[in-house]
Write a protein that holds these residues in place. Structure first.
Motif, PDB file in Angstrom:
ATOM      1  N   ALA A  14      48.526 -34.993 -24.054  1.00  0.00           N
ATOM      2  CA  ALA A  14      47.313 -34.185 -24.084  1.00  0.00           C
ATOM      3  C   ALA A  14      46.715 -34.185 -25.481  1.00  0.00           C
ATOM      4  O   ALA A  14      47.440 -34.084 -26.483  1.00  0.00           O
ATOM      5  N   GLY A  15      45.388 -34.327 -25.532  1.00  0.00           N
ATOM      6  CA  GLY A  15      44.683 -34.359 -26.801  1.00  0.00           C
ATOM      7  C   GLY A  15      44.441 -35.753 -27.350  1.00  0.00           C
ATOM      8  O   GLY A  15      43.631 -35.930 -28.268  1.00  0.00           O
ATOM      9  N   ARG A  66      33.683 -35.077 -23.640  1.00  0.00           N
ATOM     10  CA  ARG A  66      34.986 -35.687 -23.935  1.00  0.00           C
ATOM     11  C   ARG A  66      35.011 -37.185 -23.614  1.00  0.00           C
ATOM     12  O   ARG A  66      35.687 -37.948 -24.297  1.00  0.00           O
ATOM     13  N   SER A  84      40.209 -36.361 -26.149  1.00  0.00           N
ATOM     14  CA  SER A  84      40.709 -35.012 -25.854  1.00  0.00           C
ATOM     15  C   SER A  84      41.217 -34.915 -24.413  1.00  0.00           C
ATOM     16  O   SER A  84      40.863 -33.996 -23.662  1.00  0.00           O
ATOM     17  N   LYS A  86      43.260 -34.294 -21.044  1.00  0.00           N
ATOM     18  CA  LYS A  86      43.984 -33.140 -20.521  1.00  0.00           C
ATOM     19  C   LYS A  86      44.873 -33.594 -19.366  1.00  0.00           C
ATOM     20  O   LYS A  86      44.584 -34.609 -18.715  1.00  0.00           O
ATOM     21  N   GLU A  88      44.940 -32.556 -16.452  1.00  0.00           N
ATOM     22  CA  GLU A  88      44.136 -32.642 -15.226  1.00  0.00           C
ATOM     23  C   GLU A  88      43.281 -33.903 -15.145  1.00  0.00           C
ATOM     24  O   GLU A  88      42.646 -34.153 -14.120  1.00  0.00           O
ATOM     25  N   ASP A  89      43.280 -34.702 -16.206  1.00  0.00           N
ATOM     26  CA  ASP A  89      42.600 -35.999 -16.161  1.00  0.00           C
ATOM     27  C   ASP A  89      43.494 -37.076 -15.538  1.00  0.00           C
ATOM     28  O   ASP A  89      43.043 -38.208 -15.321  1.00  0.00           O
ATOM     29  N   SER A 121      51.572 -33.011 -20.794  1.00  0.00           N
ATOM     30  CA  SER A 121      51.260 -31.792 -21.561  1.00  0.00           C
ATOM     31  C   SER A 121      52.224 -31.584 -22.704  1.00  0.00           C
ATOM     32  O   SER A 121      53.234 -32.277 -22.830  1.00  0.00           O
TER      33      SER A 121
END
Length: 121
Positions: A14-15, A66, A84, A86, A88-89, A121
């Protein structure tokens, strides 16, 4: 025969960022709108972003700010830069293109086979 071939998927945290590309192979007379769609696990396919031949873009609300879609008409290639990211992507990402194969043919819709993007995550 026309094919769309995606590349660039993978596993990221994530990120982080990831870039996808989709190249059209085979003879084409004209390529209209191109786009990226995704299918999260257990869910239906959804729009991510589209780009017209004149580079007008459209994004899903969930990725605005994003993700960036772009295209290189000389290379018959569409790109998706994802920043960025996440969890959920996480999904299988498919490219899509409206292609006219010959000067006297209509536009037909083509899909790539998909590339997996996983965000931890």
């Amino acid at each position: 025969q026309v094919q769309l071939v995606e590349s660039g998927g993978g596993l990221v945290q994530a990120g982080e960022s990831l870039g996808l590309s989709c190249t059209t192979s085979g003879f084409t007379f004209d390529i209209g709108d191109m786009g990226w769609y995704r299918q999260p696990p257990g869910k239906q396919r959804e729009l991510v972003a589209t780009i017209s031949s004149g580079s007008n873009t459209n994004y899903a609300d969930s990725v605005k700010g994003r993700f960036t879609i772009s295209r290189d008409n000389a290379k018959n290639t569409v790109y998706l830069q994802m920043d960025s990211l996440k969890p959920e992507d996480t999904a299988v990402y498919h490219c899509n293109a409206m292609i006219r194969r010959y000067w006297n043919s209509q536009y037909n819709e083509y899909w790539g086979q998909g590339t997996q993007v996983a965000v931890s995550s």
